[in-house]
Scaffold this active site. Structure first.
Site, mmCIF file in Angstrom:
data_model
loop_
_atom_site.group_PDB
_atom_site.id
_atom_site.type_symbol
_atom_site.label_atom_id
_atom_site.label_comp_id
_atom_site.label_asym_id
_atom_site.label_seq_id
_atom_site.Cartn_x
_atom_site.Cartn_y
_atom_site.Cartn_z
ATOM 1 N N THR A 120 37.375 45.141 46.283
ATOM 2 C CA THR A 120 37.060 43.781 47.299
ATOM 3 C C THR A 120 36.101 44.071 48.216
ATOM 4 O O THR A 120 35.549 45.107 48.514
ATOM 5 C CB THR A 120 38.347 43.502 48.327
ATOM 6 O OG1 THR A 120 37.978 42.297 49.118
ATOM 7 C CG2 THR A 120 38.685 44.801 49.118
ATOM 8 N N TYR A 144 43.215 45.470 55.288
ATOM 9 C CA TYR A 144 43.122 45.214 53.652
ATOM 10 C C TYR A 144 41.977 45.871 52.987
ATOM 11 O O TYR A 144 41.926 46.562 52.040
ATOM 12 C CB TYR A 144 43.126 43.645 53.487
ATOM 13 C CG TYR A 144 42.653 43.178 52.244
ATOM 14 C CD1 TYR A 144 43.590 43.474 50.947
ATOM 15 C CD2 TYR A 144 41.562 42.574 51.799
ATOM 16 C CE1 TYR A 144 43.157 43.248 49.739
ATOM 17 C CE2 TYR A 144 41.066 42.110 50.842
ATOM 18 C CZ TYR A 144 41.750 42.516 49.630
ATOM 19 O OH TYR A 144 41.544 42.300 48.366
#
Length: 331
Positions: A120, A144
């Protein structure tokens, strides 16, 4: 072509189910492992083999790898909601980092040679410059992003110690749906802007929240690089082809289009496509959100045999809207 099958973890989810379609359409044999916590069995194309279970289950995963002659893994399974990662970090380190460690160990034990990881842009945190390139500092600002970066580090170290190569694709904002209407984003309570906006356009929501209007961006709202999910799936197939062709090399690549749109620009696009006006509710910033994340995508264009086919914001919105309407009919 890969000599053997591809295991797709999280293949019943949004991006994973598109990758399954892309692999099958390219002639690959596909096995899916998904615990169906957020995915749907019906989203897995019938040409693939679906196994329900967790990637931390060493016995289940290793049996699948051996029984189906798996030679490559595409790893999508994990948790993806940034604000939730801030309030429940241990969930993200368990689901994203610890589970990935278990999967990697199973891959090594069973002799899997190629590994593609859904990373990501959140690994960059708040970038020092935009667009951001692969060599820029990785300083995540939420658990995250940290959980994904930790998996990238594990991949680097495992590839140095074992005969396995990898490609970590750092996604920017994924949106849209399969243009043929075979799958799309179906999870309830999604937090992705375009998904939320088309839900509002079809009556599932009354308003769309705009989280923060004081960022250092042209209109004060967050800017993101939106990539069509089918283009992203195609990039995974191209990455697999490259890993097979060059087994001694690994790669970390941004997966984006190289230009950003603000929250307000995205909502304007939805208004154009739907010929209606969404009600927007301005709220404060969400924890863990960066002001702007846009990919420098020169490396992926130069490295993979891949070119975007659906690089158009209105097209992305139209495909997302068509899928949202199909979901309404399904229910």
């Amino acid at each position: 072509m890969l000599d053997g099958a591809v295991l797709v973890t999280g293949g019943a989810g949004y991006i994973g189910s598109h990758a399954v379609l892309a692999l099958l359409d390219a002639g690959h044999r596909v096995v899916v492992i998904d615990n169906l916590t957020t995915g749907f069995a019906w989203a897995v194309d019938r040409r693939a083999t679906l196994i329900q279970g967790n990637i931390e289950d060493d016995g289940l995963v290793r049996a699948a790898l051996r029984d189906h002659d798996v030679r490559a893994i595409m790893h999508f399974a994990g948790s993806i909601i940034v604000p939730e990662s801030v309030t429940d970090p241990l969930k993200y380190y368990r689901n994203n980092t610890v589970a990935s460690r278990a999967l990697l160990e199973s891959a090594v034990v069973c002799g899997v040679r190629h590994f593609i990881f859904s990373s990501t842009a959140a690994t960059y945190g708040t970038p020092e410059k935009v667009p951001v390139s692969e060599g820029d500092p990785t300083v995540p600002i939420n658990p995250y992003g940290t959980s994904k970066l930790m998996t990238e580090i594990m991949l680097r170290d495992v590839a140095a110690a074992h005969p396995i190569n990898y490609c970590a694709l750092r996604y920017f904002n994924v949106a849209g749906a399969d243009p043929e209407g075979r799958t799309g984003q179906s999870t309830a309570g999604a937090t992705h802007l375009i998904k939320i906006a088309v839900e509002a356009a079809t009556g599932k929501r009354e308003t769309v929240g705009v989280f923060g209007t004081d960022y250092d961006t042209p209109d004060g709202t967050g800017v993101r690089d939106y990539i069509h999910v089918s283009d992203l799936a195609a990039a995974h197939v191209a990455a697999l082809d490259l890993l097979v062709a060059q087994p001694a090399r690994s790669h970390v690549l941004n997966a984006g289009y190289g230009r950003g749109f603000s929250v307000l620009e995205v909502l304007d696009a939805v208004d154009r496509v739907t010929n209606m006006k969404l009600e927007r509710v301005v709220q404060g910033r969400r924890p863990g959100d960066a002001g702007a994340l846009v990919a420098d995508n020169r490396a992926i264009l130069a490295t993979l045999d891949w070119k975007p086919a659906r690089d158009d914001l209105d097209m992305i919105v139209r495909d997302a809207l068509a899928w949202e309407r199909a979901l309404q009919q399904r229910s």
